[in-house]
Design a protein around this motif. Sequence first.
Motif, mmCIF file in Angstrom:
data_model
loop_
_atom_site.group_PDB
_atom_site.id
_atom_site.type_symbol
_atom_site.label_atom_id
_atom_site.label_comp_id
_atom_site.label_asym_id
_atom_site.label_seq_id
_atom_site.Cartn_x
_atom_site.Cartn_y
_atom_site.Cartn_z
ATOM 1 N N GLN B 119 0.814 -1.213 0.000
ATOM 2 C CA GLN B 119 0.000 0.000 0.000
ATOM 3 C C GLN B 119 0.846 1.260 0.000
ATOM 4 O O GLN B 119 0.508 2.267 -0.589
ATOM 5 N N ALA B 122 1.952 1.940 -3.676
ATOM 6 C CA ALA B 122 1.041 1.858 -4.822
ATOM 7 C C ALA B 122 0.714 3.196 -5.451
ATOM 8 O O ALA B 122 0.236 4.097 -4.785
ATOM 9 N N ARG B 124 -0.758 4.649 -9.491
ATOM 10 C CA ARG B 124 -1.014 4.374 -10.899
ATOM 11 C C ARG B 124 -1.748 5.555 -11.529
ATOM 12 O O ARG B 124 -2.610 6.152 -10.938
ATOM 13 N N CYS B 222 -11.354 9.550 -13.942
ATOM 14 C CA CYS B 222 -10.023 9.342 -13.388
ATOM 15 C C CYS B 222 -9.334 10.666 -13.092
ATOM 16 O O CYS B 222 -9.396 11.590 -13.884
ATOM 17 N N ASP B 223 -8.660 10.737 -11.980
ATOM 18 C CA ASP B 223 -7.731 11.827 -11.744
ATOM 19 C C ASP B 223 -6.489 11.563 -12.565
ATOM 20 O O ASP B 223 -6.292 10.492 -13.096
ATOM 21 N N GLY B 224 -5.623 12.553 -12.608
ATOM 22 C CA GLY B 224 -4.358 12.364 -13.307
ATOM 23 C C GLY B 224 -3.573 11.231 -12.670
ATOM 24 O O GLY B 224 -2.930 10.453 -13.333
ATOM 25 N N LEU B 225 -3.627 11.152 -11.361
ATOM 26 C CA LEU B 225 -2.951 10.063 -10.673
ATOM 27 C C LEU B 225 -3.978 9.180 -10.000
ATOM 28 O O LEU B 225 -4.944 9.650 -9.419
ATOM 29 N N ASP B 226 -3.740 7.914 -10.071
ATOM 30 C CA ASP B 226 -4.689 6.942 -9.568
ATOM 31 C C ASP B 226 -3.898 6.003 -8.653
ATOM 32 O O ASP B 226 -2.973 5.348 -9.079
ATOM 33 N N TYR B 227 -4.262 5.999 -7.407
ATOM 34 C CA TYR B 227 -3.496 5.211 -6.448
ATOM 35 C C TYR B 227 -4.086 3.818 -6.341
ATOM 36 O O TYR B 227 -5.258 3.652 -6.095
ATOM 37 N N GLY B 228 -3.295 2.830 -6.528
ATOM 38 C CA GLY B 228 -3.803 1.472 -6.462
ATOM 39 C C GLY B 228 -2.738 0.478 -6.056
ATOM 40 O O GLY B 228 -1.559 0.802 -6.037
ATOM 41 N N LEU B 229 -3.161 -0.675 -5.724
ATOM 42 C CA LEU B 229 -2.252 -1.738 -5.317
ATOM 43 C C LEU B 229 -2.699 -2.996 -6.030
ATOM 44 O O LEU B 229 -3.880 -3.275 -6.116
ATOM 45 N N SER B 230 -1.769 -3.735 -6.568
ATOM 46 C CA SER B 230 -2.153 -4.954 -7.280
ATOM 47 C C SER B 230 -1.536 -6.175 -6.650
ATOM 48 O O SER B 230 -0.367 -6.165 -6.282
#
Lengths: 233, 233
Positions: B119, B122, B124, B222-230
Amino acid sequence: MFVMDLGSNFAQWKKQCVAKVDLSKKGSIDEDICDVVRFINLSENFFTTSSCSGRIILIDGVSDCEDVQKQNSSWLFVTHQMCNKTDVISALKRSQGDAVFKFEPFVLHVQCKRLQDAQLLAVRSTHCLEVPLSHKGQLLVEDHYIDFLVEVANQKMQENFRRIKRFDDCLKSAIHPEELHSELPDFADKKPIYKQRRKRTQDSSQAAVCLNNKENASSDECDGLDYGLSLFK
Amino acid sequence: MFVMDLGSNFAQWKKQCVAKVDLSKKGSIDEDICDVVRFINLSENFFTTSSCSGRIILIDGVSDCEDVQKQNSSWLFVTHQMCNKTDVISALKRSQGDAVFKFEPFVLHVQCKRLQDAQLLAVRSTHCLEVPLSHKGQLLVEDHYIDFLVEVANQKMQENFRRIKRFDDCLKSAIHPEELHSELPDFADKKPIYKQRRKRTQDSSQAAVCLNNKENASSDECDGLDYGLSLFK
């Protein structure tokens, strides 16, 4: 950023979320993803917060704006179905900045009760198109190129619909009937409610799967399908 | 698909993974992502399994092959730096099928010890370009368009380098010094070893973060930055 254990409060949280006002541009679910969204929301362990069945769009951006975050862009054209050349060319004539033609595949943001639920659902692959067509309002390409482009975008849209179907089939065979609500909960038959991502990320942290389906036939590092799970703040 | 708790065996697993043979096309780490990769591999809780600093590519696909999964494509041109028009046009002349010009932003696949480590890392966002340029070996656009396209791709590459720098800065302020190996482990100074995704997904399941950095200035969701975890299988 952190993940809360929402297992015990999931049902309550789901109820609250789906009761919120839809702030998305369109304000309703795309027809071709409706079945999938409805099925997910019927399941005890999941609910959707955002979805798109895939779209072909023409966006007019501001010329010579280096900061992509600050670009204001207007939408010249959007369809969630196949498109035709006449509509695209007609929309393109209204470009005053830098028009970009795009195909974007279907995407789902799904909240999951537990990590293992999210893993069940997770799928991602690459499948896109992003083509600059005008600069400062001046068309950069000829009509025959747009013709070709429309054909490519429509092929991608067809493939996209096949993938939605495949995803729907897989989902229905992966989720056990006992995990579905035996009766429709009061919110399952209502218009599902989405908020814009910008809003959503201001909420308390939550576990979610982002499913987007992209094609990448060329990369040496990606298969056509890429399985993943996302936990969003 | 399942996630194993690898916490207790993480160090051993990291050692094994980085000792494997590099099966990637290039066989080495891109220069502009080297610092980030090295820093991640110095940390006790992370290691990289795949990386790309971002690239501009020209791919020649098979015409009229509807099944994108079955398309064989050849690479006409690739650079991890800015490109120039002459090189692109010269490569384009070798197209015998459907050439597509692409920009792909930096991407990292990172194995993480625990969910909370993943986390931390992360992030994206969307940032791409994908433009068909030839069909059955016939050029679809004029030179001035390729000129414009090269300019757009180079702007994206510059923005991509800024994002790598920003990510590197954030990473260094987010990871505590005590989480770094006080001395270089024997594998930290070796050429990091990557395997192709197709191979990797055949391994036993593992938790991983996929970081890719894309721009999406236009989307309403979507925002310019997309926070995610894969978490990858």
